[in-house]
Every structure is written in structure tokens, then in C-alpha cells.
Design an enzyme around this catalytic site. Sequence first.
Site, PDB file in Angstrom:
ATOM      1  N   ARG A  68      41.005  15.339  60.797  1.00 53.03           N
ATOM      2  CA  ARG A  68      42.066  16.019  61.525  1.00 53.03           C
ATOM      3  C   ARG A  68      42.262  15.496  62.936  1.00 53.03           C
ATOM      4  O   ARG A  68      41.306  15.311  63.684  1.00 53.03           O
ATOM      5  CB  ARG A  68      41.742  17.536  61.535  1.00 53.03           C
ATOM      6  N   HIS A 131      50.518  21.445  61.152  1.00 54.80           N
ATOM      7  CA  HIS A 131      49.889  22.664  61.687  1.00 54.80           C
ATOM      8  C   HIS A 131      50.561  23.062  62.975  1.00 54.80           C
ATOM      9  O   HIS A 131      50.785  22.208  63.829  1.00 54.80           O
ATOM     10  CB  HIS A 131      48.403  22.418  61.979  1.00 54.80           C
ATOM     11  N   LYS A 157      51.614  20.631  52.876  1.00 57.60           N
ATOM     12  CA  LYS A 157      50.761  21.696  53.425  1.00 57.60           C
ATOM     13  C   LYS A 157      51.320  22.140  54.770  1.00 57.60           C
ATOM     14  O   LYS A 157      51.430  21.345  55.701  1.00 57.60           O
ATOM     15  CB  LYS A 157      49.321  21.206  53.606  1.00 57.60           C
ATOM     16  N   SER A 254      40.545  52.736  52.731  1.00 54.30           N
ATOM     17  CA  SER A 254      41.500  52.735  51.623  1.00 54.30           C
ATOM     18  C   SER A 254      41.394  51.477  50.751  1.00 54.30           C
ATOM     19  O   SER A 254      41.387  51.606  49.515  1.00 54.30           O
ATOM     20  CB  SER A 254      42.931  52.926  52.141  1.00 54.30           C
ATOM     21  N   LYS A 311      52.836  57.041  61.249  1.00 52.40           N
ATOM     22  CA  LYS A 311      53.196  58.157  60.365  1.00 52.40           C
ATOM     23  C   LYS A 311      54.563  58.763  60.700  1.00 52.40           C
ATOM     24  O   LYS A 311      55.308  59.146  59.793  1.00 52.40           O
ATOM     25  CB  LYS A 311      52.105  59.230  60.417  1.00 52.40           C
ATOM     26  N   ASP A 352      48.112  64.435  53.483  1.00 52.29           N
ATOM     27  CA  ASP A 352      47.015  64.870  54.360  1.00 52.29           C
ATOM     28  C   ASP A 352      46.830  66.389  54.305  1.00 52.29           C
ATOM     29  O   ASP A 352      45.713  66.880  54.237  1.00 52.29           O
ATOM     30  CB  ASP A 352      47.282  64.449  55.807  1.00 52.29           C
ATOM     31  N   TYR A 467      35.238  61.782  59.457  1.00 47.14           N
ATOM     32  CA  TYR A 467      34.295  61.347  58.412  1.00 47.14           C
ATOM     33  C   TYR A 467      33.237  60.369  58.920  1.00 47.14           C
ATOM     34  O   TYR A 467      32.381  59.924  58.170  1.00 47.14           O
ATOM     35  CB  TYR A 467      35.020  60.774  57.199  1.00 47.14           C
TER      36      TYR A 467
HETATM   37  O1  SKM Z   1      46.406  59.771  55.762  1.00 47.19           O
HETATM   38  C1  SKM Z   1      45.398  58.801  55.575  1.00 47.19           C
HETATM   39  C2  SKM Z   1      46.021  57.517  55.054  1.00 47.19           C
HETATM   40  O2  SKM Z   1      46.589  57.773  53.794  1.00 47.19           O
HETATM   41  C3  SKM Z   1      44.969  56.429  54.889  1.00 47.19           C
HETATM   42  C4  SKM Z   1      43.993  56.370  55.969  1.00 47.19           C
HETATM   43  C5  SKM Z   1      43.121  55.206  56.059  1.00 47.19           C
HETATM   44  O3  SKM Z   1      43.162  54.365  55.164  1.00 47.19           O
HETATM   45  O4  SKM Z   1      42.347  55.091  57.025  1.00 47.19           O
HETATM   46  C6  SKM Z   1      43.803  57.401  56.870  1.00 47.19           C
HETATM   47  C7  SKM Z   1      44.647  58.607  56.870  1.00 47.19           C
HETATM   48  O5  SKM Z   1      45.566  58.519  57.947  1.00 47.19           O
END
Ligand code: SKM
Length: 525
Positions: A68, A131, A157, A254, A311, A352, A467
Site C-alpha cells: 500500500r 481509498h 475495490k 438487543s 424515540k 416500553d 438493568y
Molecule cells: O425501548 C428499548 C429499545 O427497544 C431497545 C433498547 C436497547 O437495545 O438498548 C433499549 C430500550 O430503549
Amino acid sequence: SFSMTYITIPIAAKTADSAGQQITKAAHAGAEILELRLDSLPQLNAENVSRLVAFAKATELGVIATCRDNAEGGTGDWPQDVRTRMLCEAIQAGADYVDCELANYYDPAVREPIDKSLAGKPSCRLILSCHNFEGTFTDLTALYKEMADQGGRVIPKLAYTAKHINDCFPAIDLLRTKDRDAIVICMGEAGYITRVLAKRFGSYLTFACLDEQCSTAPGQVSIDELKNLYRWDSIGPNTRLFGVIGSPIAHSMSPPMFNAIFEHKNLDCLYLLLRVDGEMPEFAEFMDNITDRERVGLIDFGGFSVTLPHKAHAVDYAEEKGEYLEPLAATIGAVNTLKVGVNGRVSGFNTDYAGALDAITSTLGIERHGLHGKKVAVVGAGGVGRAVVAGLADVGAKIVIYNRTIQKAKDLAGEFHCKYAGLDELTDMDAEIIVNCTSIGMHPDVDSSPVPRECIKQGMVVFDTIYNPLETKILQYAREAGAKTVSGAEMFVRQAMKQFKIYFGEEPPEQIMRKAVSERLGGEF
Ligand code: SKM
């Protein structure tokens, strides 16, 4: 039809020994192509190059040799004539591909020797690369055509830096419309979807690193993540896509949770982290990109989870351009779930509040109507508090909202016809259920509780929407007082269970979801 997508691991080692170790590790990790970055060798000469190529070939993986140019991200600052000679040497030694910068290939002093070497090795293909570390190319398609015009064995590329996820769409569009094998990759963290989705959109290869230390470009994903989190072996051209939209988003559980469901149910689906920086304009642009008529059915997103700060933007989007908005989501002012319809138009929901209600009712072993008339103390009047209050008010609970800023508590209470008080009044609380909707007690603030220990009584239900950690200070107080406890992980899983139902119309595999979240959080809940 195009070739498969190869997982390629760049080998950019400072010594021959370490190159050898990296090659062996890459082969074990499941690499399909090795990209030898000759420019990183401390001693660049014909002997070292042919030895390295031979060692890489012995793995039976595909071998790309490149030297490169510093102008395009290389190291070593080797003169052009040295780099050209080394590429020719690699061709002779049996490399399967050589990668030369398009800009340099235009120079006859580069092109002629390379073409001559290639003429003697018909199975070696030429990757012409370009690049841009600064940002997007002004005309990606024109550049692709320029490369393709250089002959049949050329693999174009194109690698450019995406500063925002929205910068990835030109790359994805090029991959969809290409007429030959091509490599199109966005660099930078914002480009990560092009790496993970390379197989979905048919890039000839994607670059992965062995681990973060070995990463040769920003935003590179590790091969372990590609295979284990992003279901590499199961992805195909028709894989349906899902993802969580937010910023920051790296902490989200998620993706591991939904991908575990897809794995378990053997669904041809993939769930991604979608970091959409910015506010409404950037969010709307992302959604427009996804739901663009031209792209619907081709990019094929089935739905999204939406988290901070989007949201409220998702409410506005569903209202303005969507086909349905759940009334309670509009009241709450937050959509955390978007489903993409066959027409590309979205429907917005809030899961939620339902997740919060289900977390409480399942702990109490009652139905939702059993919450009617229950005395609930909701602590916190921010976004989470709003969703929880709306849900509880909907089922007729008797709510008192406690908040540090009393005006915020008053406003929320006024909207949902409940009582309110300041945090200093918690000691006079008369509640059967306490819900923490503040961030007090969240990692790293793990020694704080939003509610004093003496307010928590035996027989109460204490629900913390946090959590992380699984047992917050307030939940510890509750356990010690003989109260029932509900962790935020319970709400997280339950809001996601509702999302699955919305996306797929069937019941989710609850235990699989719990297991994925437990593994991630390092404990049961
Ligand atoms: O409401 C949930 C949302 O659906 C997913 C999420 C997450 O992946 O951290 C947190 C919340 O806000």
C-alpha cells in the site's frame, strides 16, 4: 451471478515471525483470504516477499498481496518502483490477487510490469483500489466504471470513510447494481454495517481483524464477532434485516438477544447495531434511505428498535410519513418499535410501557387489570417515567410521581391525572409498588439508591428500570427488607418480547431471550 463473500484478514506484521503467527491464527479463526500488507514489512525485498507468499499459500487460503502506498493508508513510505517490483514478485510467487492503487496503475511504469507479470499467471486477479480516508467519493459509480474498464480480470475495490451511517447508502447501492465482482467497504465506525452486511449485499470480500489490536483500519469488526454475533455463516442475499437505532448504542443488548432468537428459530434474519448520530434530520434521512421505494425489498429491513435520542423522532416520523402510530405511543411521545410494511411505510409502537407492566404483573402473578387501584410510587419523571406512568394510568393504578425537579413531576402528573411530590417526601410514601425511573444507582453510581432504605417495607414490590447492575442498591434494600424485586432486565426482555410479536406476529422464545441477556449481564434475574 457473483462470487461468494470472503472473510479477509489483513496481515500487517512488523516481523516475519509475527506475520507467520498471524497467518496461522487467521487460518484457525476461519479466514478465507489473507491480505498480505507487504508495505508493513521492515525489510522489503524479493526474498522476504516470496517467502511470505509461500507461507500464506501453504494455508490453502486465498492470498492477496498489496504494498500500500502511504498516500492511501500504507506504511513504510516505499518508493513506487520498489512497490511495483514487490507486487510482481508476489505474482510470481503465486499470490491469487494483487492489489494496486488505481491512481498508480495509470502510470505505465507501474502498469506495464504488473500486466506483464499477470500475463504469465492467468489465475491471478488484479484488484484495483481507491481509498479515501477523508470522506465519501464524489462519484463512486464513475470510479467503479473506470476500474472496471481496465479489463475482465479486474476486481474494483472502493473504500471510503463514512462519517455518518447515512454515508453507507451509496456503497450499498453500488453493490446492488454492480455488474462484476467488486469490493465496496466503508471505513470508520459509522461504516460498520457495510462490513457486517458485505455478504448480504454481495461484496467480494469483507475485512475482519483477529482482535481489536490487530485492526488495520478503523471500524473493522473482529472475525469472532462476524461469525458469532452477526451470524456470518447464515447470511444470504435474502436475509431480512433488523436493528436497534440509537446513539450511543454500543452497550445495547438487543443484537445478541435478537440474533440468539434468529439462530434458535432458524430464521434468515440478522439484527444490527445502527448508530444514527444526530437529531431528527439525520434520523429522518436514515429512515428515508431505508424506506426509499427503490430500495425497499432490496435492502429489506423488517423493523427497528429505537432508543435514545430518537424515540421522539420516531413518533414524528411515524406521524408524518408512516401508516400507523399506536395512540398510547403518541401520548407517551416515544416510539421504541418501528415495523416496516410491504409498502416501505413504517408503523410506530411503544413496547416500553407494556414491558414495564408485564414485568410487574408477572412478578405478582396477576393480570393487568389486577393493577387497577394499586398504589404505585413512580420515582423519576423523565422518558422512562413517562412510559411507566402512561402504562400504569392506562390500567387505573393510583400513582404518585416523585421527582427532584418538582415542576417536571407536576407536569407529568397533570397529564395523566395523578399525584406528585418532591424526593424529600419519599419518607411519607404510602405505596404497594415502587418503580425507579431515574438513573440513580446505574453503573458506575452503584452505591446510590433513589429511595432511602427505611421507606422499603416487607411485602412491597420494588421495580428498578435499570438493568446495569442487575441488583442495584434499591433492589438490594428491597431484598433485605423482604420485598419482591424486579430488575430492569425483566422489563428489557419483556419490551423485546412485544417487539418480536410485532415484527413476526408470533410468540417469542422467552427462555432464549432471558439466557442471552443473562449471559451478557453475568447473572440471573
Ligand atoms: O425501548 C428499548 C429499545 O427497544 C431497545 C433498547 C436497547 O437495545 O438498548 C433499549 C430500550 O430503549
